[in-house]
Design a protein around this motif. Sequence first.
Motif, short mmCIF file in Angstrom:
data_model
loop_
_atom_site.label_atom_id
_atom_site.label_comp_id
_atom_site.label_asym_id
_atom_site.label_seq_id
_atom_site.Cartn_x
_atom_site.Cartn_y
_atom_site.Cartn_z
N VAL A 164 0.83 -1.21 0.00
CA VAL A 164 0.00 0.00 0.00
C VAL A 164 0.87 1.26 0.00
CG1 VAL A 164 -1.51 1.35 1.51
CG2 VAL A 164 -2.07 -1.03 1.01
N CYS A 165 1.90 1.29 0.83
CA CYS A 165 2.74 2.49 0.94
C CYS A 165 3.50 2.76 -0.35
CB CYS A 165 3.70 2.37 2.12
SG CYS A 165 2.84 2.46 3.71
N LEU A 166 4.00 1.71 -0.99
CA LEU A 166 4.70 1.90 -2.26
C LEU A 166 3.75 2.44 -3.32
CD1 LEU A 166 6.99 -1.27 -2.34
CD2 LEU A 166 7.76 1.12 -2.22
N GLU A 167 2.51 1.95 -3.32
CA GLU A 167 1.54 2.43 -4.30
C GLU A 167 1.16 3.88 -4.03
OE1 GLU A 167 -1.60 -0.43 -4.94
OE2 GLU A 167 -2.72 0.99 -6.23
N LEU A 168 0.95 4.23 -2.77
CA LEU A 168 0.65 5.62 -2.40
C LEU A 168 1.78 6.55 -2.84
CD1 LEU A 168 -0.72 5.05 1.22
CD2 LEU A 168 -2.05 5.97 -0.70
N TYR A 169 3.00 6.15 -2.53
CA TYR A 169 4.15 6.99 -2.87
C TYR A 169 4.29 7.16 -4.38
CZ TYR A 169 8.87 8.64 -3.64
OH TYR A 169 9.95 9.35 -4.09
N ARG A 170 4.18 6.08 -5.12
CA ARG A 170 4.31 6.16 -6.58
C ARG A 170 3.27 7.09 -7.18
NH1 ARG A 170 7.56 2.92 -9.35
NH2 ARG A 170 8.52 1.11 -8.34
N PHE A 171 2.03 6.97 -6.68
CA PHE A 171 0.97 7.85 -7.16
C PHE A 171 1.32 9.31 -6.87
CE2 PHE A 171 -2.70 10.46 -6.08
CZ PHE A 171 -3.41 10.43 -7.27
N ALA A 172 1.69 9.61 -5.63
CA ALA A 172 1.91 10.99 -5.22
C ALA A 172 3.13 11.59 -5.90
CB ALA A 172 2.07 11.07 -3.69
N ARG A 173 4.18 10.82 -6.07
CA ARG A 173 5.37 11.44 -6.65
C ARG A 173 5.20 11.74 -8.12
NH1 ARG A 173 10.83 8.01 -7.23
NH2 ARG A 173 10.09 6.34 -8.55
N GLU A 174 4.41 10.91 -8.80
CA GLU A 174 4.14 11.20 -10.21
C GLU A 174 3.27 12.46 -10.32
OE1 GLU A 174 2.97 7.78 -12.52
OE2 GLU A 174 1.63 9.04 -13.73
N TYR A 175 2.28 12.54 -9.45
CA TYR A 175 1.39 13.70 -9.42
C TYR A 175 2.18 14.98 -9.14
CZ TYR A 175 -2.89 16.27 -8.49
OH TYR A 175 -3.91 17.18 -8.55
N ALA A 176 3.05 14.92 -8.11
CA ALA A 176 3.83 16.09 -7.70
C ALA A 176 4.87 16.46 -8.75
CB ALA A 176 4.49 15.82 -6.35
N ALA A 177 5.49 15.47 -9.36
CA ALA A 177 6.54 15.74 -10.36
C ALA A 177 5.97 16.56 -11.52
CB ALA A 177 7.13 14.44 -10.87
N ALA A 178 4.73 16.26 -11.89
CA ALA A 178 4.08 17.00 -12.98
C ALA A 178 3.82 18.45 -12.58
CB ALA A 178 2.77 16.32 -13.36
N ARG A 179 3.94 18.76 -11.27
CA ARG A 179 3.72 20.12 -10.76
C ARG A 179 5.00 20.73 -10.19
NH1 ARG A 179 -0.23 16.84 -11.09
NH2 ARG A 179 -2.30 17.58 -11.68
N GLY A 180 6.13 20.17 -10.58
CA GLY A 180 7.42 20.79 -10.26
C GLY A 180 7.96 20.49 -8.88
N ILE A 181 7.41 19.49 -8.20
CA ILE A 181 7.88 19.15 -6.86
C ILE A 181 8.33 17.69 -6.82
CG2 ILE A 181 7.19 18.86 -4.43
CD1 ILE A 181 5.33 21.29 -4.80
#
Length: 286
Positions: A164-181
Amino acid sequence: MPDAVHVGSGKVRELYALDDERLLLVASDRISTFDVVLPTEVPDKGRVLTGLSGFWFTRTRSIAPNHLLGLREDGRSTECRRLEMLPIECVVRGYLSGSGWRDYSATGAVCGHELPAGLVESTRLPEPIFTPATKAQSGHDENITGAQAAELVGAELYAEAERVCLELYRFAREYAAARGIVIADTKFELGLDGEGRLVLADEALTPDSSRFWPADEYTPGGPQPSFDKQFVRDFCEATGWDKTYPGPELPEEVVNGTRARYVEAFERLTGIAFDDYLADPEVVLR
Ligand code: Q0Z
């Protein structure tokens, strides 16, 4: 708060019991750096963190259920389900920084994950890794191996937490990367509900529970600037402070610059104007 009983304090947050089944998590505007809470607050910091957590809880519901019941009008208070918390910190690292970098430098491994030789500080890892830690009552959490963590929570629950944690992190980092973070790493807190289901709790994917780096400045090979706290760190370093209690008061320009960075992180990630959040915090839940 007449109907809330204080049940816990963190460095910058307070926890209250509303009844047997519900808690109130209140994020203050206090800020810590080098592990010391400073005497000066950053206005709205607690609201930014509360809003960001609520935003992520809403967007990750299909990955994991979470503890959120609602946000209060003050923008800094989260009503949540009371859970049986797991006795481990669930850390995910996508980049080699902090204790992950220190452990790798000393041993070539992080929490039992053997990594390739020759990696530099802040490098992006080939794959994100789950790096559990013990919950220290005071002082620092200690990194442990998956085997040690599985002993604490049971092998089945451990495997589910990691997935679950790996999936949460992968989702969030892709989302954030598209917004410059860049979300370099993050710490999740998981609990069990009355039916024994694994539930995401506490704060999630905020700059206080994660390392946020400005993507446009990312340069592996050394430490990265913090998206949110870099003005504070630079100021504190320049004063010659020895990093023991008490910390220095922050000047107005450092406070204002830091507040602006928190608000910028909120607006970039949520796509919502921070003033709209202040007017109605539950905009982040829709
Ligand atoms: C979170 C913490 C804070 C001090 C306990 N949903 C939950 N159910 C049961 N326990 C917790 C939660 Cl979030 C829980 N913490 C961390 C937060 C102040 C400690 F605001 N401790």
